[in-house]
Design an enzyme around this catalytic site. Structure first.
Site, PDB file in Angstrom:
ATOM      1  N   GLU A 152      -4.955  22.712-101.532  1.00 26.45           N
ATOM      2  CA  GLU A 152      -5.840  22.643-102.687  1.00 26.45           C
ATOM      3  C   GLU A 152      -5.056  23.090-103.906  1.00 26.45           C
ATOM      4  OE1 GLU A 152      -9.191  25.234-102.170  1.00 26.45           O
ATOM      5  OE2 GLU A 152      -7.973  26.907-101.471  1.00 26.45           O
ATOM      6  N   TYR A 182     -17.707  36.038-104.658  1.00 33.80           N
ATOM      7  CA  TYR A 182     -18.266  35.573-105.930  1.00 33.80           C
ATOM      8  C   TYR A 182     -18.662  34.113-105.829  1.00 33.80           C
ATOM      9  CZ  TYR A 182     -13.963  33.043-107.200  1.00 33.80           C
ATOM     10  OH  TYR A 182     -12.917  32.163-107.241  1.00 33.80           O
ATOM     11  N   LYS A 201     -14.984  32.635-100.464  1.00 35.96           N
ATOM     12  CA  LYS A 201     -14.807  32.747-101.920  1.00 35.96           C
ATOM     13  C   LYS A 201     -14.804  34.231-102.284  1.00 35.96           C
ATOM     14  CE  LYS A 201     -16.248  30.335-106.134  1.00 35.96           C
ATOM     15  NZ  LYS A 201     -15.004  29.558-106.293  1.00 35.96           N
ATOM     16  N   LEU A 206     -10.985  26.231 -99.922  1.00 39.00           N
ATOM     17  CA  LEU A 206     -12.372  26.565-100.225  1.00 39.00           C
ATOM     18  C   LEU A 206     -13.235  25.318-100.100  1.00 39.00           C
ATOM     19  CD1 LEU A 206     -14.179  28.926-101.329  1.00 39.00           C
ATOM     20  CD2 LEU A 206     -13.921  27.821-103.553  1.00 39.00           C
TER      21      LEU A 206
END
Length: 281
Positions: A175, A34, A143, A199
């Site tokens: 993250e 996505y 992702k 990411l």
């Protein structure tokens, strides 16, 4: 709009009419990727970078892109129907197979879905965060829609009265549960380097670009948790939340317990960049 228009497999239709099969591999296996793309003033922000990351994620799960870049631009542009600030959600799954089987099915068509949602881009409120062990898999640079671990980690933050979880793997921060991380160390903006454990955020990269352009010291390197706890400032970033200052980590103040001067500078630079983007032809 109570029933907004969305895109599904070649058609624009009301959200209430958008349906996919229960045999879709996104539903059965989380087999898909996505993107989330902000739009400011009716214009898709950093679209090229988002499409590049989409292609990177598709390659990572061994799925060919179902559409060319120009077609993506047309579809996503059609969903941005006014001058308000919006978030475009785009999801691609491997498609619907005749039976449930882990092995990639042959000769099926990917499922493509996209929708626009209004967003509020007011100045973010200072946030609290909690550190958590990074329990996710080894391909966090893709992702993908397989987000259960992120859901659990983000919920852990909420359960502790916080807005974000700071993920820690082998003693270093990676993250947030739904964001990239920045810390200010002795006046330098530091963020963990790209790799399989985080990411490659589009907003993250823009912050680094703005820092370089405006002479703000910045570095990409591993940040041990012990050093992270001593940071003068901590922020997290994402496409829809932009730059959020963290003023409390694990019930202890970050720096002076208020948004720091470098965050304020970067936030203003980011807003100026957005405004210039809005005004560009």
């Amino acid at each position: 709009m109570n029933d907004p228009i969305v895109y599904l497999n070649g058609d624009f239709l009301p959200l209430s009419q958008a349906k996919v099969s229960v045999l879709d591999r996104g539903f059965l296996f989380g087999d898909g990727v996505y993107e989330v793309i902000p739009a400011y003033g009716g214009k898709l922000f950093r679209l090229e970078e988002h499409l590049q990351r989409l292609e990177y994620s598709l390659r990572g799960i061994r799925l060919d892109s179902p559409l060319e870049a120009l077609r993506w631009r047309h579809i996503l542009g059609e969903l941005v129907r006014d001058d308000g600030d919006q978030s475009i959600y785009l999801q691609i799954t491997r498609g619907t197979a005749p039976k449930r089987d882990h092995v990639f099915p042959e000769h099926i068509r990917p499922t493509v879905f996209a929708m626009a949602t209004p967003i509020q881009t007011t100045k973010p409120q200072p946030a609290k965060a909690v550190t958590c062990e990074d329990i996710r898999w080894q391909l966090c640079h893709l992702k993908t829609i397989t987000l259960l671990a992120n859901v659990l980690l983000r919920q852990d933050a909420v359960d502790h009265g916080c807005q974000e979880s700071i993920l820690v793997r082998d003693g270093t921060v990676t993250e947030g549960a739904a964001s990239n991380l920045f810390a200010v160390m002795e006046g330098t903006v530091v963020t963990p380097p790209k790799g399989p454990h985080l990411l490659p955020g589009v907003t993250r990269d823009l912050i680094l670009e703005l820092a370089e352009t405006h002479g703000i010291p910045a570095a990409e390197r591993a940040i041990p948790l012990a050093e992270f706890r001593r940071a003068e400032e901590i922020w997290y970033t994402s496409s829809t939340r932009e730059l959020v200052p963290v003023v409390e980590l694990d019930n202890r103040p970050v720096g002076k317990g208020t948004p720091g001067p470098i965050w304020r500078q970067m936030y203003e630079l980011f807003q100026a960049y957005k405004q210039a983007f809005r005004e560009a032809s």
